[in-house]
Design an enzyme around this catalytic site. Sequence first.
Site, short mmCIF file in Angstrom:
data_model
loop_
_atom_site.label_atom_id
_atom_site.label_comp_id
_atom_site.label_asym_id
_atom_site.label_seq_id
_atom_site.Cartn_x
_atom_site.Cartn_y
_atom_site.Cartn_z
N TYR A 1 0.81 -1.22 0.00
CA TYR A 1 0.00 0.00 0.00
C TYR A 1 0.85 1.27 0.00
CZ TYR A 1 -3.93 -3.10 1.14
OH TYR A 1 -4.88 -4.09 1.13
N LYS B 1 3.58 -15.33 2.96
CA LYS B 1 3.50 -16.13 1.74
C LYS B 1 4.95 -16.47 1.35
CE LYS B 1 1.24 -17.97 -1.75
NZ LYS B 1 0.38 -19.17 -1.59
N ASP C 1 -2.84 -18.11 2.49
CA ASP C 1 -4.01 -18.78 1.91
C ASP C 1 -4.56 -19.82 2.88
OD1 ASP C 1 -1.59 -20.08 1.50
OD2 ASP C 1 -2.04 -20.73 -0.55
N ASP D 1 -5.15 -6.56 6.02
CA ASP D 1 -6.36 -5.87 5.55
C ASP D 1 -7.43 -6.91 5.20
OD1 ASP D 1 -8.07 -3.91 4.63
OD2 ASP D 1 -7.09 -3.70 2.68
N ASP E 1 -10.92 -8.33 7.68
CA ASP E 1 -12.32 -8.29 7.24
C ASP E 1 -12.95 -9.67 7.36
OD1 ASP E 1 -12.19 -5.59 6.54
OD2 ASP E 1 -13.25 -5.88 4.65
C1 IPM Z 1 -8.97 -0.59 6.37
C2 IPM Z 1 -9.43 -0.02 5.06
C3 IPM Z 1 -8.34 0.85 4.49
C4 IPM Z 1 -7.10 -0.01 4.35
C5 IPM Z 1 -8.69 1.56 3.18
C6 IPM Z 1 -9.91 2.41 3.32
C7 IPM Z 1 -7.53 2.34 2.61
O1 IPM Z 1 -9.79 -1.05 4.20
O2 IPM Z 1 -8.71 0.19 7.30
O3 IPM Z 1 -8.86 -1.82 6.48
O4 IPM Z 1 -6.98 -0.74 3.39
O5 IPM Z 1 -6.25 0.04 5.22
MG MG Z 2 -9.78 -2.96 5.08
#
Ligand code: IPM
Ligand code: MG
Length: 360
Positions: free
Chosen positions: A146, A195, A227, A251, A255
């Site tokens: 990123y 990985k 994975d 990231d 989620d």
């Molecule tokens: C998170 C979000 C951010 C990230 C985005 C909005 C840039 O997805 O905080 O997980 O990828 O870090």
């Molecule tokens: Mg995120």
Amino acid sequence: MKLKLAVIPGDGIGPEIVREARKALDKTAEKFGHEIEYTELLMGGASIDVHGVPLTDETIQAAKSSDAVLMGSIGGNAATSPWYQLPPDRRPEAGLLKLRKSLGLFANLRPAILYKELRHACPLREEISEKGFDMMIMRELTGGLYFGERRTEEIDGVLTAVDTLVYNENEIRRIAKKAFDIAGKRRGKVCSVDKANVLDSSRLWRKTVEEVAKDYPDIELSHMLVDNCAMQLVKAPSQFDVILTENMFGDILSDEASMVTGSIGMLASASLNDTKFGLYEPSGGSAPDIAGQDIANPIATVLSAAMLLRYSFDLDREADAIEAAVQQVLTEGYRTGDIMSEGCTKVGTAEMGDLIAARI
Ligand code: IPM
Ligand code: MG
């Protein structure tokens, strides 16, 4: 104690969920005799609308001069919002990445806990969910893919995009140390996720984490390929204590872990540097589709406020009080729509905030 907080409501559901977290903070301050001074700051789309950019230098300075930052969420609907007609470095997300980098917030803590009351909201089979889980995802936040160089160019008439994934050993070492320190206060297990069967950056990651582990003989270290980890999170989440991983893997996995808890609306997060300073935000996004309808779940933001008190101010009793209030509201059967189930009482964003504050 006097707490100087910067507050970034942001976009989408951000302002609503931050409002509820502030109710919890105010009640806590009143109860325990603290004084909170808030400074509201603009970031993301809200800042683009006013300043044309997602984050101004003044905002960075104002954030830096506070003790900690409480944030909602930023961003809009990429298909319909004019913010996404702007070049990528002027879009809402760029503001958040720049703020994390400017404040040196390299360690992102994302606890994923399956509350007993929410087991039926867990999408996993009962024999898995009944075991429960309580893990801490430690995501490296200011390096990797990123933040590497990127460009899109035409090579021999073919559009080609390049993103670079860079890590140096110092960046890996400092997040690894934080992960081991935190594991020491939990169940003493670190699972480092990479990985390493493909990527050089992952091989350096693994080697460096192993070196750091030598200073922590009481911590049990294991390695897992990303994975496989994605699979293990839905197959046997109870095996994890601390998951340590690089930026993009963290990231994605965070989620996934949050959804396994029943709703992304339950997950708090803290982003820390090497001082007591931190930025606290829910793990979920700005959910523009449900913004302004009083249906968003404010619990992740309320729990982020608890993390703020714990990590930036060492106010453990105060943080405990907020977490206990959330627990109590769930035990009493109050639910926002995302975690609703039969026999429970459905409430909106503001009512959920009031219910929590009243139990602090
Ligand atoms: C998170 C979000 C951010 C990230 C985005 C909005 C840039 O997805 O905080 O997980 O990828 O870090
Ligand atoms: Mg995120």
